[in-house]
Motif scaffolding. Structure first.
Motif, PDB file in Angstrom:
ATOM      1  N   PRO A  18      39.440  39.512  27.478  1.00 20.47           N
ATOM      2  CA  PRO A  18      38.110  38.943  28.790  1.00 20.47           C
ATOM      3  C   PRO A  18      38.704  38.874  29.439  1.00 20.47           C
ATOM      4  CG  PRO A  18      39.484  37.206  26.945  1.00 20.47           C
ATOM      5  CD  PRO A  18      39.323  39.145  26.192  1.00 20.47           C
ATOM      6  N   ILE A  20      38.255  37.413  33.998  1.00 18.07           N
ATOM      7  CA  ILE A  20      37.612  36.399  34.732  1.00 18.07           C
ATOM      8  C   ILE A  20      37.459  37.309  36.311  1.00 18.07           C
ATOM      9  CG2 ILE A  20      36.065  34.086  35.969  1.00 18.07           C
ATOM     10  CD1 ILE A  20      36.694  33.072  33.442  1.00 18.07           C
ATOM     11  N   GLU A  48      27.896  36.480  36.455  1.00 17.37           N
ATOM     12  CA  GLU A  48      28.456  35.908  37.575  1.00 17.37           C
ATOM     13  C   GLU A  48      27.718  34.443  37.098  1.00 17.37           C
ATOM     14  OE1 GLU A  48      28.145  38.167  40.822  1.00 17.37           O
ATOM     15  OE2 GLU A  48      26.786  36.841  41.404  1.00 17.37           O
ATOM     16  N   LEU A  56      31.737  33.141  44.224  1.00 19.55           N
ATOM     17  CA  LEU A  56      31.077  33.570  42.852  1.00 19.55           C
ATOM     18  C   LEU A  56      32.393  34.265  41.676  1.00 19.55           C
ATOM     19  CD1 LEU A  56      28.504  35.718  45.225  1.00 19.55           C
ATOM     20  CD2 LEU A  56      28.652  33.490  43.602  1.00 19.55           C
ATOM     21  N   GLN A  58      32.263  36.466  38.543  1.00 23.61           N
ATOM     22  CA  GLN A  58      32.545  38.058  36.704  1.00 23.61           C
ATOM     23  C   GLN A  58      32.681  37.459  35.989  1.00 23.61           C
ATOM     24  OE1 GLN A  58      33.310  39.074  40.229  1.00 23.61           O
ATOM     25  NE2 GLN A  58      32.419  38.132  41.372  1.00 23.61           N
ATOM     26  N   ARG A  59      32.058  37.095  35.298  1.00 19.78           N
ATOM     27  CA  ARG A  59      32.785  37.229  33.709  1.00 19.78           C
ATOM     28  C   ARG A  59      32.318  38.808  32.749  1.00 19.78           C
ATOM     29  NH1 ARG A  59      30.899  31.556  30.160  1.00 19.78           N
ATOM     30  NH2 ARG A  59      32.782  32.470  29.010  1.00 19.78           N
ATOM     31  N   ILE A  61      33.771  41.433  29.638  1.00 20.24           N
ATOM     32  CA  ILE A  61      35.063  41.634  28.652  1.00 20.24           C
ATOM     33  C   ILE A  61      35.147  43.414  29.107  1.00 20.24           C
ATOM     34  CG2 ILE A  61      34.991  42.210  26.320  1.00 20.24           C
ATOM     35  CD1 ILE A  61      33.554  40.134  25.321  1.00 20.24           C
ATOM     36  N   GLN A 153      54.595  33.854  39.234  1.00 19.27           N
ATOM     37  CA  GLN A 153      54.457  32.359  39.938  1.00 19.27           C
ATOM     38  C   GLN A 153      54.706  31.446  40.493  1.00 19.27           C
ATOM     39  OE1 GLN A 153      51.444  33.679  39.769  1.00 19.27           O
ATOM     40  NE2 GLN A 153      50.242  32.998  38.512  1.00 19.27           N
ATOM     41  N   ALA A 236      45.768  28.901  41.561  1.00 19.35           N
ATOM     42  CA  ALA A 236      45.859  28.515  40.197  1.00 19.35           C
ATOM     43  C   ALA A 236      43.605  28.847  39.965  1.00 19.35           C
ATOM     44  CB  ALA A 236      45.816  27.439  38.910  1.00 19.35           C
ATOM     45  N   ASP A 237      43.566  28.700  40.607  1.00 14.40           N
ATOM     46  CA  ASP A 237      42.056  28.052  41.034  1.00 14.40           C
ATOM     47  C   ASP A 237      41.465  29.416  41.600  1.00 14.40           C
ATOM     48  OD1 ASP A 237      41.738  25.238  40.382  1.00 14.40           O
ATOM     49  OD2 ASP A 237      42.411  24.946  42.371  1.00 14.40           O
ATOM     50  N   SER A 242      41.642  36.831  36.491  1.00 21.89           N
ATOM     51  CA  SER A 242      41.604  36.059  35.212  1.00 21.89           C
ATOM     52  C   SER A 242      41.790  36.646  33.870  1.00 21.89           C
ATOM     53  CB  SER A 242      41.348  34.598  34.876  1.00 21.89           C
ATOM     54  OG  SER A 242      41.378  33.628  36.270  1.00 21.89           O
ATOM     55  N   PHE A 244      43.111  36.576  29.565  1.00 20.41           N
ATOM     56  CA  PHE A 244      43.261  35.149  28.511  1.00 20.41           C
ATOM     57  C   PHE A 244      43.527  35.693  27.839  1.00 20.41           C
ATOM     58  CE2 PHE A 244      39.719  33.875  32.160  1.00 20.41           C
ATOM     59  CZ  PHE A 244      39.735  32.682  31.760  1.00 20.41           C
ATOM     60  N   GLY A 245      45.282  35.214  27.429  1.00 19.66           N
ATOM     61  CA  GLY A 245      45.583  35.398  25.528  1.00 19.66           C
ATOM     62  C   GLY A 245      47.393  37.082  26.889  1.00 19.66           C
ATOM     63  N   PRO A 246      47.600  37.777  26.207  1.00 16.26           N
ATOM     64  CA  PRO A 246      48.819  38.630  26.515  1.00 16.26           C
ATOM     65  C   PRO A 246      48.237  38.604  27.916  1.00 16.26           C
ATOM     66  CG  PRO A 246      47.930  40.203  24.812  1.00 16.26           C
ATOM     67  CD  PRO A 246      46.909  37.970  24.525  1.00 16.26           C
TER      68      PRO A 246
END
Lengths: 265, 265, 265, 265
Positions: A18, A20, A48, A56, A58-59, A61, A153, A236-237, A242, A244-246
């Motif tokens: 997944p 973003i 979106e 804006l 966009q999500r 997979i 980071q 971070a924002d 982004s 999620f996971g490795p």
């Protein structure tokens, strides 16, 4: 100035993941997107939404195997940025409500730890724009801007121990110092025309004299030709992507910004 | 359970100072405020606004000399908190948009640094509620809850080096560990009935099984009787009072929570 | 289904006039805009904002003389619309907060005047989707759909006295009847593939069974291939263009929708 | 001026019915609620949410039998309302985005039908505040304010055929005439100190000279002592109580507003 700005990012993973993404500049008060494309190869479902900062997102997979994200936007951007020596500090009680969130410390901008240091840097500058200009100049003088610097980071406090850094480090430090002086400051990510070497870019805005002004300590002088993709409290924002996971790393990434002779037909 | 919750905070400064307070619980889906008072002595102008998290914020300039803020609210609160062993992990792609912001690292919850540690703590727990319950128990086991602990503004990473801490430290660590596992988590500040010693309190919520659940590592078992005053990513978002400029300390502060026999007439 | 949808609108006025346009489809949960262009000839300054319904609005001052607005978007749209006989009525107390505004009467949908009539039309249909389907069919049976009908700004009550009307009239009547039965209903404007004659189109959505469903009384059967440009309570909220002052009429206007063989490269 | 404003509303129905109430004044820029109570007898579950206009709404299901809703709030309200002859008309292109929605026609304010009439009423008044003042005076002169007038749900166009009406009719007509002149206007419901006879009240605000000003054609001169409970486009948005299904009528309703000697302790 009409700019064509875009990127190509390629992943090649064995597992679906997944994501973003924040890769779509939006039209607003100061920029107008006249043409835009956002291509996914292969084509996968996308959804979106707008985040709390109005960006804006966009999500999707990502599919297993080679996956290419390619964006391009023709944007009317300001030729120059406004410079306003003497623009006054706005006392906290007079700030608009929606600006107050940009006074708070955030993940990479520990402004609560920069109060004393900020005061020393600005010295006797007139409160407001001139203080931010001194902070910007101080960062330029103290740190080497090097996009090849190892960029973990880092937070502003981490970066303050270093001697060189990338654009986001410069922005974080500028933001932390401004907030320490009760000047609202926010991070911007986007494109900068003629940036060397070309890449995504980060800078910051400070709220003085009743509006937001652009500051960019990585550049030796005020420059326009900016396309904003996202605003936030800090990196971070406003991550371009982004996961999620490795952590996944693009196998290729390129950014282009070129000037157009006029509006797209 | 009907609770009367409130506080009295006193300042005594020689100079006027701008403040932002978050001291007004609001009615919502799970709590109903039937009676409320918010007194300022002396009376000064106040402006109220809603922050990006939906919290009610009061802006004012404190007068020089003795200044008292006194609040009281009669609130219908849940007797118990929901406990849901087995409630499943929600994959990122299925999370509601508005929850995604609670996956990101924030000022005091450097979740990006807690990924490995979180995995070790949860071990083979069923993904979701049970993982958060293990995190909560692990924090209880590892740290001494002591409201008298020196409470500088520690982040989760700072606190992780310590052996004892205050409620906000416990919450920050829980949040950072959840987010490291891709479980959205947010900070809550408010009142807890029968808290010992009585004070403002902080705990956290995690999003599993399609909704938010309450976790409080400072308490040895699940307890209701909570009045929420504010939600946020971490303590930076939900300060009971924020000042700007040199830190001001209350000369007195007291918190009361008592159970009422029934709804106020 | 990949659609390329767009329009060209031409004005020719002697005086500059302020405009608000709603001509930009946005990506969301059910549609993805992969390519888009929005051209103004001559190029004039534009500012974009989001209205309370989440629609993208473009503000500009039209120049004197010939002024052309041309838009085009490549959109991934659903091939078919969901049809859900039996999807139940949601009682008011169980509706999501954000849906409640679509129960209220509005400028062109005097739902308070349609309660009795709605009951008669739906008869013994199962409360929910089936009631809306009966309303849709009743409108189809009673009125002649004729885009050449003189289309003053009729309200549902006005239209109910007529025998033929345009798409917005059909939608207004459907909405008013649904709301009269406590079924939330909203207006949609956008594009419909293979609409005859091709033009902008309006239809409505009703909230039953826990989500919004599409209804279009102008069409003899459920059809996909829809590109949404704006949502609102009725036509007052979703005007393709709003002017202020004396009404201006386009000197030319054309709409195109064509199917693409696949995603744009 | 400190006011204590509140109401008691009693229903007595045989069946439970869903309700949405708007009875809670909120603190904001111009009013401060220092004490408040909201009692339901018998006590039933309530959920509160914020509507798109920022109003606090209470959702509940009324119990069968006698049901009493009683509210009281101690509010710091302006002693007088600002009057600003000469405050200029703001051209549409210069209006803030969030104000634009108040230019559109709405359920009870068919502003599109009042353009010519508005022009005749304002005559040669200076565009802006003075135009609204003429509209206000014209309504006062033309119509008899009579709270005992049969008050069906009249729209501005309906009311314009009558000779007397209630406060909401006066406000609707004022709003429709303002919008017809491209002056944003919105409805306000709340309490007015010393209103005769005491009841809930409705008036309107118009946006001129860069801010909202209060107008009340039911009163012979500008009066302060107002407690705002809700804002909206017209009465459809700001019903003190909305029911769904067959109309229910209170068996008793009373409103009180009294001046307090000072802030509540």
């Amino acid at each position: 100035m009409w700019l064509r700005a875009g990127c190509e990012i390629q992943f090649d993973e064995s597992e679906p993941a997944p994501f973003i993404l924040m890769l779509r500049p939006r039209s607003g008060r100061r920029q107008w997107v006249a043409r835009e494309s956002y291509t996914l190869i292969p084509s996968v479902p996308v959804e979106e939404y707008t985040d709390p900062y109005g960006n804006l997102c966009q999500r999707l997979i990502s599919p297993p195997g080679k996956f290419v994200i390619r964006t391009s936007a023709d944007v009317l951007a300001d030729d120059t940025i406004d410079v306003a020596p003497g623009a006054p500090f706005v006392e906290v009680q007079n700030l608009p409500n929606e600006v107050l969130t940009y006074l708070l410390p955030s993940r990479y901008c520990e402004s609560d730890q920069f109060i004393q240091m900020g005061r020393e840097i600005v010295g006797d500058a007139i409160p407001g724009y001139d203080q931010v200009a001194r902070i910007e100049q101080w960062i330029r003088d103290q740190f080497i801007y090097n996009e090849a610097a190892p960029h973990f980071q880092l937070s502003a406090a981490d970066f303050n121990q270093m001697s060189e850094g990338v654009c986001r480090d410069f922005a974080h430090l500028g933001i932390a110092l401004c907030r320490g002086l009760c000047i609202p400051a926010r991070m911007v990510v986007g494109y900068l025309h003629k940036l060397e070497p070309m890449d995504f870019h980060a800078w910051f805005e400070a709220y003085v004299g009743g509006r937001w002004y652009t500051f960019d300590p990585t550049q030796s002088e005020p420059r326009g030709g900016r396309v904003t993709v996202a605003y936030g409290r800090d990196a971070a924002d406003v991550a371009i992507f982004s996961q999620f996971g490795p952590a996944l790393y693009p196998t290729r990434m390129s950014v282009q910004v070129e000037q157009l002779p006029g509006p797209p037909e």
